[in-house]
Design an enzyme around this catalytic site. Structure first.
Site, short mmCIF file in Angstrom:
data_model
loop_
_atom_site.label_atom_id
_atom_site.label_comp_id
_atom_site.label_asym_id
_atom_site.label_seq_id
_atom_site.Cartn_x
_atom_site.Cartn_y
_atom_site.Cartn_z
N TYR A 34 -7.24 3.79 4.70
CA TYR A 34 -5.91 3.22 4.67
C TYR A 34 -5.62 1.89 5.66
O TYR A 34 -5.45 0.72 5.33
CB TYR A 34 -4.77 4.02 4.89
CG TYR A 34 -3.34 3.41 5.09
CD1 TYR A 34 -2.62 3.21 4.13
CD2 TYR A 34 -3.06 3.18 6.31
CE1 TYR A 34 -1.31 2.85 4.32
CE2 TYR A 34 -1.74 2.79 6.34
CZ TYR A 34 -0.97 2.40 5.62
OH TYR A 34 0.27 1.72 5.75
N HIS A 81 0.94 -1.22 0.06
CA HIS A 81 -0.07 -0.06 0.07
C HIS A 81 0.87 1.27 -0.06
O HIS A 81 0.50 2.15 -0.71
CB HIS A 81 -0.76 -0.10 1.16
CG HIS A 81 -2.19 -0.81 0.98
ND1 HIS A 81 -3.24 -0.44 0.44
CD2 HIS A 81 -2.52 -2.15 1.26
CE1 HIS A 81 -4.00 -1.34 0.36
NE2 HIS A 81 -3.49 -2.53 0.65
N GLU A 82 1.99 1.23 0.69
CA GLU A 82 2.72 2.36 0.77
C GLU A 82 3.46 2.96 -0.54
O GLU A 82 3.83 3.72 -0.85
CB GLU A 82 3.73 2.26 1.81
CG GLU A 82 3.02 2.37 3.25
CD GLU A 82 2.43 3.81 3.73
OE1 GLU A 82 2.92 4.87 2.97
OE2 GLU A 82 1.83 3.94 4.61
N SER A 83 4.00 1.77 -1.09
CA SER A 83 5.24 1.96 -2.21
C SER A 83 5.03 0.88 -3.57
O SER A 83 5.90 1.16 -4.31
CB SER A 83 6.62 1.86 -1.84
OG SER A 83 6.88 0.55 -1.29
#
Length: 163
Positions: free
Chosen positions: A145, A63-65
């Site tokens: 998120y 999800h972050e990168s």
């Protein structure tokens, strides 16, 4: 890896909320980053060190990168787990070391472990990880998120080991 679970199974087993979050669930597909670094091995070691599930760490990275070790957000978060430079000190490292995949994953694992100890609730801990302590229960983006990361971690748990 192929995802065998249907969307309904994801909803039934891993989502305790309503909405279209499952449309945004990301599943780790087992691919390495563009480097020769063993991300799976680093995640496994970090999970053991901080007593976290590998699935949670993989879900955060996805999800972050999207497994891009060169990712940098518009607010300055760095690397696979999108660590803010100010958190380097929290992890007893220097900002420039956050570009190292292992350092970034260990730092991110340490931060999420600390947030879990503080909030004693995975959704709140992920909200703090995403938006800082002020985000907990307040920012719709951080709330969304947290649900998406937990759903992705659940799907990974459900499907790991399947070919």
């Amino acid at each position: 890896r192929a995802v065998i679970a249907t969307e309904e199974a994801v909803y039934a087993k891993y989502l305790s909320f309503r909405g279209k979050i499952a449309d945004k669930v990301l599943v780790w597909d087992g691919r390495q980053t563009s480097t020769d670094v063993d991300i799976n091995g680093i995640v496994s070691t970090a999970a053991r060190k901080y007593r976290l599930s590998e699935s949670l760490i993989h879900a955060i990275i996805k999800h972050e990168s999207s497994y891009n070790p060169s990712a940098q957000s518009k607010v300055g978060a760095i690397g696979l787990m999108q660590i803010m430079p100010a958190n380097a000190k929290r992890c007893n490292t220097r900002m420039n070391k956050l570009w190292d995949e292992a350092t970034n994953i260990y730092c991110g694992a340490q931060i999420i472990k600390e947030e879990l100890q503080t909030y004693k609730n995975p959704e709140k801990a992920l909200q703090a990880y995403n938006g800082g302590p002020r985000a907990v229960g307040k920012y719709p983006e951080s709330i969304r998120y947290s649900k998406e990361v937990l759903a992705s971690a659940g799907v990974y748990e459900l499907t790991k080991g399947e070919e």
